[in-house]
Scaffold this motif. Structure first.
Motif, PDB file in Angstrom:
ATOM      1  N   ILE A  65      65.307 108.453  32.009  1.00 54.77           N
ATOM      2  CA  ILE A  65      64.356 107.851  31.292  1.00 54.77           C
ATOM      3  C   ILE A  65      64.261 106.388  31.005  1.00 54.77           C
ATOM      4  CG2 ILE A  65      64.604 107.235  28.628  1.00 54.77           C
ATOM      5  CD1 ILE A  65      66.610 109.978  28.115  1.00 54.77           C
ATOM      6  N   ALA A  66      61.912 106.154  31.146  1.00 53.27           N
ATOM      7  CA  ALA A  66      62.370 104.888  32.057  1.00 53.27           C
ATOM      8  C   ALA A  66      62.063 104.126  29.771  1.00 53.27           C
ATOM      9  CB  ALA A  66      61.488 104.482  32.282  1.00 53.27           C
ATOM     10  N   ILE A  67      62.171 102.853  30.066  1.00 51.64           N
ATOM     11  CA  ILE A  67      61.621 102.232  28.874  1.00 51.64           C
ATOM     12  C   ILE A  67      61.331 100.511  28.934  1.00 51.64           C
ATOM     13  CG2 ILE A  67      63.481 101.489  26.722  1.00 51.64           C
ATOM     14  CD1 ILE A  67      65.349 102.593  27.210  1.00 51.64           C
ATOM     15  N   SER A  68      59.495 100.645  28.594  1.00 51.46           N
ATOM     16  CA  SER A  68      59.376  99.357  28.673  1.00 51.46           C
ATOM     17  C   SER A  68      59.305  98.318  27.735  1.00 51.46           C
ATOM     18  CB  SER A  68      58.003  99.899  28.880  1.00 51.46           C
ATOM     19  OG  SER A  68      57.613  99.450  27.702  1.00 51.46           O
ATOM     20  N   ALA A  69      59.241  97.147  28.697  1.00 49.61           N
ATOM     21  CA  ALA A  69      59.761  95.953  27.541  1.00 49.61           C
ATOM     22  C   ALA A  69      60.022  96.072  26.606  1.00 49.61           C
ATOM     23  CB  ALA A  69      58.592  94.901  28.698  1.00 49.61           C
ATOM     24  N   GLU A  70      58.193  96.678  25.662  1.00 46.05           N
ATOM     25  CA  GLU A  70      57.756  97.366  24.383  1.00 46.05           C
ATOM     26  C   GLU A  70      58.571  98.414  23.838  1.00 46.05           C
ATOM     27  OE1 GLU A  70      55.695  97.650  26.965  1.00 46.05           O
ATOM     28  OE2 GLU A  70      55.604  94.946  27.189  1.00 46.05           O
ATOM     29  N   GLY A  71      59.656  98.891  24.271  1.00 47.73           N
ATOM     30  CA  GLY A  71      60.563  99.551  23.572  1.00 47.73           C
ATOM     31  C   GLY A  71      59.849 100.951  24.127  1.00 47.73           C
ATOM     32  N   VAL A  72      59.000 101.408  24.915  1.00 47.34           N
ATOM     33  CA  VAL A  72      57.748 102.648  25.117  1.00 47.34           C
ATOM     34  C   VAL A  72      59.059 103.437  25.944  1.00 47.34           C
ATOM     35  CG1 VAL A  72      55.466 103.948  25.758  1.00 47.34           C
ATOM     36  CG2 VAL A  72      55.787 101.572  24.339  1.00 47.34           C
ATOM     37  N   TYR A  73      58.687 104.714  25.333  1.00 45.63           N
ATOM     38  CA  TYR A  73      59.701 105.978  26.291  1.00 45.63           C
ATOM     39  C   TYR A  73      58.454 106.819  26.772  1.00 45.63           C
ATOM     40  CZ  TYR A  73      63.277 104.593  23.050  1.00 45.63           C
ATOM     41  OH  TYR A  73      64.553 103.811  21.690  1.00 45.63           O
ATOM     42  N   SER A  74      59.319 106.992  28.427  1.00 45.53           N
ATOM     43  CA  SER A  74      59.441 107.731  28.919  1.00 45.53           C
ATOM     44  C   SER A  74      60.371 109.063  30.069  1.00 45.53           C
ATOM     45  CB  SER A  74      58.146 106.996  30.170  1.00 45.53           C
ATOM     46  OG  SER A  74      58.641 106.759  31.273  1.00 45.53           O
ATOM     47  N   LEU A  75      59.920 110.269  29.903  1.00 49.52           N
ATOM     48  CA  LEU A  75      60.902 111.255  30.963  1.00 49.52           C
ATOM     49  C   LEU A  75      60.449 112.016  31.343  1.00 49.52           C
ATOM     50  CD1 LEU A  75      63.812 112.601  30.249  1.00 49.52           C
ATOM     51  CD2 LEU A  75      62.706 113.700  28.634  1.00 49.52           C
ATOM     52  N   ASN A  76      60.935 111.521  32.571  1.00 52.44           N
ATOM     53  CA  ASN A  76      60.574 111.949  33.716  1.00 52.44           C
ATOM     54  C   ASN A  76      58.890 111.590  34.313  1.00 52.44           C
ATOM     55  OD1 ASN A  76      62.948 112.491  34.614  1.00 52.44           O
ATOM     56  ND2 ASN A  76      62.709 115.257  33.935  1.00 52.44           N
ATOM     57  N   ASN A  77      58.853 109.917  34.278  1.00 47.64           N
ATOM     58  CA  ASN A  77      57.084 109.513  33.969  1.00 47.64           C
ATOM     59  C   ASN A  77      56.525 110.443  33.228  1.00 47.64           C
ATOM     60  OD1 ASN A  77      57.977 108.619  36.014  1.00 47.64           O
ATOM     61  ND2 ASN A  77      58.014 109.957  37.571  1.00 47.64           N
ATOM     62  N   GLN A  78      56.792 110.816  31.988  1.00 54.90           N
ATOM     63  CA  GLN A  78      55.964 112.005  31.060  1.00 54.90           C
ATOM     64  C   GLN A  78      55.773 111.053  29.579  1.00 54.90           C
ATOM     65  OE1 GLN A  78      53.603 113.959  31.320  1.00 54.90           O
ATOM     66  NE2 GLN A  78      54.367 114.374  33.635  1.00 54.90           N
ATOM     67  N   LEU A  79      54.860 110.065  29.221  1.00 58.13           N
ATOM     68  CA  LEU A  79      55.075 109.132  28.418  1.00 58.13           C
ATOM     69  C   LEU A  79      55.041 110.300  27.142  1.00 58.13           C
ATOM     70  CD1 LEU A  79      51.858 106.908  28.937  1.00 58.13           C
ATOM     71  CD2 LEU A  79      54.278 106.428  28.474  1.00 58.13           C
ATOM     72  N   LEU A  80      56.242 110.063  26.172  1.00 57.98           N
ATOM     73  CA  LEU A  80      56.406 110.385  24.604  1.00 57.98           C
ATOM     74  C   LEU A  80      55.258 109.844  23.715  1.00 57.98           C
ATOM     75  CD1 LEU A  80      59.917 110.155  24.567  1.00 57.98           C
ATOM     76  CD2 LEU A  80      58.515 112.029  25.688  1.00 57.98           C
ATOM     77  N   PRO A  81      55.149 110.683  22.887  1.00 58.64           N
ATOM     78  CA  PRO A  81      53.887 110.422  21.652  1.00 58.64           C
ATOM     79  C   PRO A  81      54.734 109.248  21.123  1.00 58.64           C
ATOM     80  CG  PRO A  81      54.526 112.565  21.299  1.00 58.64           C
ATOM     81  CD  PRO A  81      55.316 112.123  23.047  1.00 58.64           C
ATOM     82  N   LYS A  82      56.265 109.147  20.521  1.00 65.34           N
ATOM     83  CA  LYS A  82      56.266 108.699  19.284  1.00 65.34           C
ATOM     84  C   LYS A  82      57.981 107.908  20.249  1.00 65.34           C
ATOM     85  CE  LYS A  82      55.511 110.994  15.199  1.00 65.34           C
ATOM     86  NZ  LYS A  82      55.573 111.817  14.468  1.00 65.34           N
ATOM     87  N   ASN A  83      57.927 106.977  20.077  1.00 61.74           N
ATOM     88  CA  ASN A  83      58.931 105.851  20.425  1.00 61.74           C
ATOM     89  C   ASN A  83      60.625 106.364  18.848  1.00 61.74           C
ATOM     90  OD1 ASN A  83      57.747 105.883  22.734  1.00 61.74           O
ATOM     91  ND2 ASN A  83      56.931 103.520  21.762  1.00 61.74           N
ATOM     92  N   ASP A  84      60.981 107.479  18.652  1.00 63.08           N
ATOM     93  CA  ASP A  84      62.019 107.484  17.761  1.00 63.08           C
ATOM     94  C   ASP A  84      62.587 108.787  18.064  1.00 63.08           C
ATOM     95  OD1 ASP A  84      60.277 109.737  17.608  1.00 63.08           O
ATOM     96  OD2 ASP A  84      60.531 109.964  15.660  1.00 63.08           O
ATOM     97  N   LEU A  85      64.343 108.344  17.882  1.00 62.98           N
ATOM     98  CA  LEU A  85      64.994 109.376  18.003  1.00 62.98           C
ATOM     99  C   LEU A  85      64.512 110.705  18.419  1.00 62.98           C
ATOM    100  CD1 LEU A  85      68.361 109.598  18.838  1.00 62.98           C
ATOM    101  CD2 LEU A  85      68.850 109.745  16.712  1.00 62.98           C
ATOM    102  N   SER A  86      64.431 111.409  17.665  1.00 63.08           N
ATOM    103  CA  SER A  86      64.198 112.858  17.375  1.00 63.08           C
ATOM    104  C   SER A  86      63.351 112.915  18.078  1.00 63.08           C
ATOM    105  CB  SER A  86      63.394 113.025  15.836  1.00 63.08           C
ATOM    106  OG  SER A  86      61.894 112.382  15.802  1.00 63.08           O
ATOM    107  N   SER A  87      62.088 112.436  18.516  1.00 62.85           N
ATOM    108  CA  SER A  87      60.870 113.617  20.148  1.00 62.85           C
ATOM    109  C   SER A  87      61.454 113.076  21.001  1.00 62.85           C
ATOM    110  CB  SER A  87      59.837 111.922  19.671  1.00 62.85           C
ATOM    111  OG  SER A  87      60.237 110.922  20.024  1.00 62.85           O
ATOM    112  N   LEU A  88      62.687 111.752  21.609  1.00 64.88           N
ATOM    113  CA  LEU A  88      62.954 111.998  22.629  1.00 64.88           C
ATOM    114  C   LEU A  88      64.745 112.564  22.562  1.00 64.88           C
ATOM    115  CD1 LEU A  88      64.121 110.149  25.412  1.00 64.88           C
ATOM    116  CD2 LEU A  88      65.842 108.323  23.541  1.00 64.88           C
TER     117      LEU A  88
END
Length: 143
Positions: A65-88
């Motif tokens: 899980i990579a988290i940018s300085a703005e709080g944007v999540y990516s999982l195994n280099n795939q950006l997640l559509p939303k930055n919330d708990l359920s989508s993660l």
């Protein structure tokens, strides 16, 4: 009018063995000097830590899980559509295929809000992941 030559033409042969040797040496040089870096879609400047251990296991499958300085999540280099708990949690469940024994690394930028890191840890905890790592870079020694 056709003139006859007195001497037959000499066959000119080009020796390719030395050329092949040179090309092979160049190929070896470029293979040895090439460095491979792990590119991600998010720019993450990892925080520094003085203590820690190097990652030594070479499991074929792991989650990152990579988290940018703005709080944007990516999982195994795939950006997640939303930055919330359920989508993660959905992305973790889909990527792990229910295997909670996989190692999970969290690579958060040094300026990431604390809440974003806690959300990632909460998602991993709710799904039952037990091998959790925080990724850092080694701090320069203060000698």
């Amino acid at each position: 009018m056709k003139f006859r030559r007195r001497k037959p033409r000499e066959n000119i042969d080009i020796n390719l063995v030395s050329l092949i040797d040179v090309v092979f040496i160049l190929l070896l040089f470029f293979v040895v000097t090439t460095t491979f870096t792990r590119e991600t879609q998010l720019r993450v400047d990892l925080p520094e830590a003085v203590s820690g251990t190097l990652e030594t296991d070479t499991n074929l499958k792991h989650l990152d899980i990579a988290i940018s300085a703005e709080g944007v999540y990516s999982l195994n280099n795939q950006l997640l559509p939303k930055n919330d708990l359920s989508s993660l949690m959905d992305a973790l469940q889909r990527e792990s295929q229910g295997d909670t024994k996989l190692p999970l690394s969290i690579s958060a930028d040094g300026k990431t809000p604390h809440q974003a890191v806690i959300t990632a840890m909460d998602a991993a905890g709710k799904l039952g992941f037990s091998h959790l790592r925080m990724t850092t870079v080694e701090a320069p020694s203060a000698n």
